[in-house]
Each structure stands twice: as C-alpha cells, then as structure tokens.
Design an enzyme around this catalytic site. Structure first.
Site, PDB file in Angstrom:
ATOM      1  N   ARG A  48       0.811  -1.212   0.000  1.00 29.72           N
ATOM      2  CA  ARG A  48       0.000   0.000   0.000  1.00 29.72           C
ATOM      3  C   ARG A  48       0.846   1.265   0.000  1.00 29.72           C
ATOM      4  O   ARG A  48       0.558   2.221  -0.716  1.00 29.72           O
ATOM      5  CB  ARG A  48      -0.936   0.009   1.225  1.00 29.72           C
ATOM      6  CG  ARG A  48      -2.107  -0.969   1.125  1.00 29.72           C
ATOM      7  CD  ARG A  48      -1.726  -2.420   1.052  1.00 29.72           C
ATOM      8  NE  ARG A  48      -0.959  -2.843   2.235  1.00 29.72           N
ATOM      9  CZ  ARG A  48      -0.221  -3.952   2.271  1.00 29.72           C
ATOM     10  NH1 ARG A  48      -0.133  -4.734   1.204  1.00 29.72           N
ATOM     11  NH2 ARG A  48       0.455  -4.294   3.370  1.00 29.72           N
ATOM     12  N   CYS A  82      -4.990  -3.322   8.289  1.00 30.42           N
ATOM     13  CA  CYS A  82      -3.937  -2.473   7.730  1.00 30.42           C
ATOM     14  C   CYS A  82      -4.441  -1.041   7.719  1.00 30.42           C
ATOM     15  O   CYS A  82      -5.495  -0.762   7.126  1.00 30.42           O
ATOM     16  CB  CYS A  82      -3.571  -2.904   6.314  1.00 30.42           C
ATOM     17  SG  CYS A  82      -2.392  -1.827   5.467  1.00 30.42           S
ATOM     18  N   THR A  84      -2.811   1.704   6.383  1.00 32.05           N
ATOM     19  CA  THR A  84      -2.520   2.368   5.107  1.00 32.05           C
ATOM     20  C   THR A  84      -3.550   2.007   4.043  1.00 32.05           C
ATOM     21  O   THR A  84      -3.906   2.839   3.202  1.00 32.05           O
ATOM     22  CB  THR A  84      -1.102   1.999   4.621  1.00 32.05           C
ATOM     23  OG1 THR A  84      -0.177   2.123   5.704  1.00 32.05           O
ATOM     24  CG2 THR A  84      -0.660   2.903   3.489  1.00 32.05           C
ATOM     25  N   THR A 124       3.193   4.171   8.748  1.00 28.16           N
ATOM     26  CA  THR A 124       4.027   4.107   7.553  1.00 28.16           C
ATOM     27  C   THR A 124       4.102   5.464   6.865  1.00 28.16           C
ATOM     28  O   THR A 124       3.243   6.334   7.071  1.00 28.16           O
ATOM     29  CB  THR A 124       3.469   3.097   6.540  1.00 28.16           C
ATOM     30  OG1 THR A 124       2.177   3.559   6.091  1.00 28.16           O
ATOM     31  CG2 THR A 124       3.325   1.704   7.147  1.00 28.16           C
ATOM     32  N   LYS A 164       7.901  -7.186   9.734  1.00 29.80           N
ATOM     33  CA  LYS A 164       7.597  -7.947   8.517  1.00 29.80           C
ATOM     34  C   LYS A 164       8.695  -8.960   8.191  1.00 29.80           C
ATOM     35  O   LYS A 164       8.423 -10.016   7.615  1.00 29.80           O
ATOM     36  CB  LYS A 164       7.364  -6.996   7.333  1.00 29.80           C
ATOM     37  CG  LYS A 164       6.027  -6.250   7.402  1.00 29.80           C
ATOM     38  CD  LYS A 164       5.823  -5.379   6.170  1.00 29.80           C
ATOM     39  CE  LYS A 164       4.525  -4.575   6.233  1.00 29.80           C
ATOM     40  NZ  LYS A 164       3.318  -5.395   6.090  1.00 29.80           N
ATOM     41  N   CYS A 194      -0.181   1.799  12.540  1.00 29.16           N
ATOM     42  CA  CYS A 194       0.109   0.744  11.558  1.00 29.16           C
ATOM     43  C   CYS A 194      -0.091  -0.550  12.317  1.00 29.16           C
ATOM     44  O   CYS A 194       0.343  -0.670  13.470  1.00 29.16           O
ATOM     45  CB  CYS A 194       1.539   0.852  11.034  1.00 29.16           C
ATOM     46  SG  CYS A 194       2.080  -0.604  10.096  1.00 29.16           S
TER      47      CYS A 194
END
Length: 230
Positions: A48, A82, A84, A124, A164, A194
């Site tokens: 994203r 999520c 974003t 983010t 991640k 986030c």
C-alpha cells in the site's frame, strides 16, 4: 451475532494480532459465545505504501477481490488489518454490499475519549502521506504530531525490517529516542497507526503511552458484531 470478515495479509502477523485482540475483547465463557470470523489472509495484495508513493501498483483490485470473497463467504461486515489500506477504501467499499468499519475513525475516537489534545502518530510513510489520521484528528480538535521528515524512516524500518522480516534482534534504540523527541514536541500519547507497530511494541518491549489502533478496531468490531442484525 454478526460474522466478522477480516481483510488480512497486510501483513500476516498483524492479521493474527487483530484476531487475537477480537477474541480477548469478547466477553465469553465458552467457545460458543465467541464471535464467528472469516479471514481472507491475502499477503500478495500489492504494498500500500509503495502504491501511495508512486513506486508500485495499486492494491485496489486485489482488495476488492478479498472483500468480495468475504462477502460471498457470509461476512456481515468487514474490517481491514492495515491502516494504510484505508486510503483506498473509497474505491473498495462501493464494490461490496456490506459495511466496512474504519480503523482510522475508531482510533481517533479513542484519542478523543482519553482527552488528549496532542498525539504522536507512528505509521508508515504511506499513511503519513495520505493525511488520514491528521484529518480525522483535526476534525475532533486534536493536534497530530508526526515524526520529523528525516526520522520517519525509523518507523518504516521498524515495520519492514523488524516486524515484517520477523527480525527479533532488530535494534530499536533510535526508535526509542524518536519517541522521546516526539514527547518533547508535545505528544501526550502515541497512536500505533500501523497494524505492525503493536506487534513491534510486543516484540521489542517498547515503552510509552500507546493507543493501539488494532485493539480499538477489535473492540469496535466486537460491539458491532453483538448488535442486533438489521
């Protein structure tokens, strides 16, 4: 009870974190008292942040497919694991007939309920760029403090190179200093904006007054699921 549909995979650990927080937020003494969930864990949805920054393809088509799978599977409403991705919600939500709860609005409501006048945002670069939180908080009279432009990469790196990448040995010393700097700039608390950041807080034992957007969405989903069906 309504069935919760979770659009997941963005990323997978954040999706599991959301599921766990839904379970923990549910007042239940037996298995049968818990809320049914359908999860579409689709990690191949395009990044994203890269899409927002013009560095990658749009995730909209993949998000629509995910939403439609959840709808077809019997979900009564959708939540997205999520932050974003919510930038693309105006293009995705009209493609299904069931509602989508917003993680942005639920987190902003929680800041307001706490009485904070100024809050730091840990998110983010994509979410920062969209202004999603800035607009939602401003509408409630709350000042949003983002990291300095030359420090934002510290949060991105925490998300991508830490959580991640499942890097348990990630060095968070610079992030801890950033939090102190943002407090000096007036942040009374921090929105974990986030869904990987709450995971980071747990993984790396980060300290602070945090408002967990994932937890707030989980509580909102439980409340909505327990409301009478239309």
């Amino acid at each position: 009870m309504k069935t919760i549909g979770i659009m997941g995979g963005m990323g997978p650990m954040a999706t599991v974190d959301l599921m766990k927080k839904i379970i923990l937020a549910t007042p239940a003494a037996t298995d049968q008292e818990h809320i049914p969930m359908l999860v579409d864990n689709a990690p191949q949805i395009p990044d994203r942040t890269k899409a927002i920054l013009g560095q990658g393809e749009s995730p909209v088509a993949a998000m629509v497919k995910s939403a439609r799978r959840l709808e077809a599977g019997g979900a009564d409403f959708i939540i997205i694991a999520c932050n974003t991705a919510h930038y693309f919600l105006p293009e995705v939500a009209p493609q299904v007939k069931i509602p989508v709860l917003s993680i942005i609005e639920t987190a902003a409501d929680s800041v307001l309920a706490r009485g904070c006048k100024s809050v730091g945002l840990l998110a983010t670069s994509g979410t920062i760029r969209t202004g999603l939180y800035q607009k939602a908080l401003s509408a409630k009279g709350i000042t949003c403090i983002a990291p300095a432009a030359d420090k934002q990469h510290l949060i991105d790196d925490l998300i991508y190179d830490g959580v991640k990448a499942n890097n348990n040995a990630y060095d968070t010393s610079a992030v801890c200093q950033l939090l102190q700097d943002m407090q000096h700039d007036g942040a009374e608390a921090f929105i974990l904006g986030c869904t990987e950041v709450p995971v980071a807080v747990s993984m790396y034992n980060l300290q602070g007054d945090f408002i967990d957007s994932t937890e707030e969405l989980a509580k909102a989903a439980v409340k909505y699921a327990k409301a009478d069906k239309d």
